[in-house]
Design a protein around this motif. Structure first.
Motif, PDB file in Angstrom:
ATOM      1  N   SER A   1       0.920  -1.024  -0.051  1.00 53.29           N
ATOM      2  CA  SER A   1      -0.181  -0.148  -0.001  1.00 53.29           C
ATOM      3  C   SER A   1       0.858   1.269   0.055  1.00 53.29           C
ATOM      4  CB  SER A   1      -0.887  -0.018   1.059  1.00 53.29           C
ATOM      5  OG  SER A   1      -0.094   0.291   2.566  1.00 53.29           O
TER       6      SER A   1
ATOM      7  N   ARG B   1      -1.276   8.445  -2.695  1.00 50.39           N
ATOM      8  CA  ARG B   1      -2.099   9.089  -1.696  1.00 50.39           C
ATOM      9  C   ARG B   1      -3.033  10.164  -2.093  1.00 50.39           C
ATOM     10  NH1 ARG B   1      -0.913  10.106   4.216  1.00 50.39           N
ATOM     11  NH2 ARG B   1      -1.985  11.922   4.878  1.00 50.39           N
TER      12      ARG B   1
ATOM     13  N   VAL C   1      -6.061   8.565  -3.614  1.00 47.79           N
ATOM     14  CA  VAL C   1      -6.981   8.026  -2.435  1.00 47.79           C
ATOM     15  C   VAL C   1      -7.507   9.104  -1.575  1.00 47.79           C
ATOM     16  CG1 VAL C   1      -7.042   6.697  -0.392  1.00 47.79           C
ATOM     17  CG2 VAL C   1      -5.762   6.080  -2.287  1.00 47.79           C
TER      18      VAL C   1
ATOM     19  N   THR D   1      -4.951  -0.644  -1.248  1.00 43.25           N
ATOM     20  CA  THR D   1      -5.783   0.432  -0.444  1.00 43.25           C
ATOM     21  C   THR D   1      -6.909  -0.027   0.073  1.00 43.25           C
ATOM     22  OG1 THR D   1      -4.763   1.824  -2.415  1.00 43.25           O
ATOM     23  CG2 THR D   1      -6.486   2.490  -1.042  1.00 43.25           C
TER      24      THR D   1
END
Length: 413
Positions: free
Chosen positions: A88, A101, A104, A237
């Motif tokens: 991840s 990041r 997400v 994720t």
């Protein structure tokens, strides 16, 4: 007998690597006393096998903030890296970390978290209404609340939630370094990761065919200038969000409730101002859900006057840093006003710092604030056989990275 010998050998190895024995019951009950002993030897120390360890707030904060320290695959074999397809963004460095990041974050926004407030309030009421008399607070509230919340966010059907407990327990234990884990537990962790991924692969396919108003659909459809999450990135994720999204909150609620029950004067203060968000910040500092993290020098870099050659590791004991007396006044005292408005207390490191600051921190704070406020609106006390507050009466889970109670027997009136 063979398993016992294997575990004993691992305990000896762990003590040599870390500079302390994480299997010692006294350490599990109160790691902070052991951290103070370590700190007496200096802000940065080298263990018998060459691992650098720091209890210093200044050095931990500096390493977490410095982009020259990060995660890398060649980490000396202390923390075994998952295959690239299972990694991840939590364990990646820029530019991969930055890209993932950012993607997400587009789906996991503060607005989305704040929209959950009424649902979290209702869930806590529902769970507490079902708990009366002597109950295990972890099983009754601390565990189910964050599991239900993150499952609903991701769009996991209620019938499947029980599947996650075994998988999540195995993965949470697997956050510890491999030298602490018997081969059987490593195998369980890897199996759980594979089963988790297979589950989300099927669920993601359903969302692609028929999107819903949930986080998984948002992750499936998220894009940034044409960039999207690959299938493997999406699965990693989802596993990260479900495990990290509930394990830390379970411990925040459990550790926080215990701290308040052990400090009646602070509990009285909490009940006077239950809406005070500063109280949860102090609970996070005082007994944080995450105790440590590992960083590697990505290039030759100096830390605390010591040169770290590229690839050299440093273990950052953030749980110790949160009680550094050179930074925090009376650090071993629970003070719910420490972060009150108008007071200038340094930020704790319980959610990390820098580019890897916990993406789920707003959700954990929201759940912790609501759960503890509503819990202590009721008459709550430690169960009769724990009423003397002896540390040894309570059992902590066998994690090093995560700190949390296996159970917390209480009486709810």
């Amino acid at each position: 007998m063979e398993d016992t010998r294997e575990q004993a050998a691992q305990d000896v190895e762990a003590a040599a690597i870390l500079g302390f024995d994480p299997s010692d019951p006294a350490f599990r009950a109160d790691p902070y006393a052991h951290y103070r002993g370590l700190a007496a030897g200096g802000r940065l120390q080298r263990t018998a096998v060459g691992l650098w360890v720091s209890t210093s707030y200044e050095l931990c904060e500096a390493a977490l903030r410095d982009p020259r320290f990060g995660h890398r695959p060649e980490n000396g074999g202390l923390w075994r890296d998952a295959p690239q397809r299972n990694r991840s963004f939590l364990t990646m460095d820029p530019p991969d970390h930055t890209r993932l990041r950012r993607l997400v974050s587009k789906a996991f926004t503060p607005r989305l978290v704040e929209r959950l407030r009424p649902r979290v309030e209702a869930l806590v009421d529902e769970l507490l209404d079902a708990a009366s008399g002597e109950v295990d607070l972890i099983a009754a509230l601390a565990y189910p609340l964050p599991v239900i919340v993150i499952s609903e966010m991701l769009g996991v059907p209620p019938r499947d939630r029980d599947l996650f407990k075994g998988w999540s327990d195995a993965l949470a234990r697997g956050l510890d370094p491999d030298f602490l884990l018997p081969e059987a537990e490593i195998a369980l962790r890897d199996e759980a990761r594979a089963e988790f991924a297979a589950y989300f692969r099927e669920l993601a396919a359903e969302r692609r065919a028929a999107p819903r108003d949930d986080l998984l659909s948002a992750l499936v459809g998220v894009s940034d200038g044409g960039d999207v999450l690959s299938e493997e990135e999406l699965l990693a994720t989802c596993v990260l969000l479900l495990v990290a999204g509930h394990e830390t909150t379970v411990n925040l609620i459990g550790n926080g409730a215990l701290a308040l029950l052990r400090h009646p004067e602070q509990l009285a203060l909490f009940r006077e101002r239950p809406e005070n968000v500063a109280a949860v910040e102090e609970l996070l500092r005082y007994d944080p859900p995450v105790q440590l993290t590992l960083r590697a020098a990505l290039e030759d870099v100096e830390l605390g006057g010591t040169l770290f050659e590229r690839g050299r590791l440093v273990l950052l004991l953030t749980g110790a840093a949160n009680r550094d007396p050179s930074v925090f006044a009376d650090p071993d005292r629970l003070d719910l006003l420490r972060y009150a408005e108008g007071r200038d207390a340094p930020r704790h490191l319980s959610f990390g710092h820098g580019i890897h600051f916990c993406l789920g921190a707003p959700l954990a704070r929201l759940e912790g604030q609501i759960a503890l406020r509503k819990l202590f609106e009721r008459d709550v006390a430690l169960a009769a056989d724990h009423g003397d507050l002896e540390q040894g009466d309570l059992v902590y889970r066998d994690n090093l990275v995560l700190r949390g109670l296996r159970d917390l027997p209480v009486r709810i009136g």
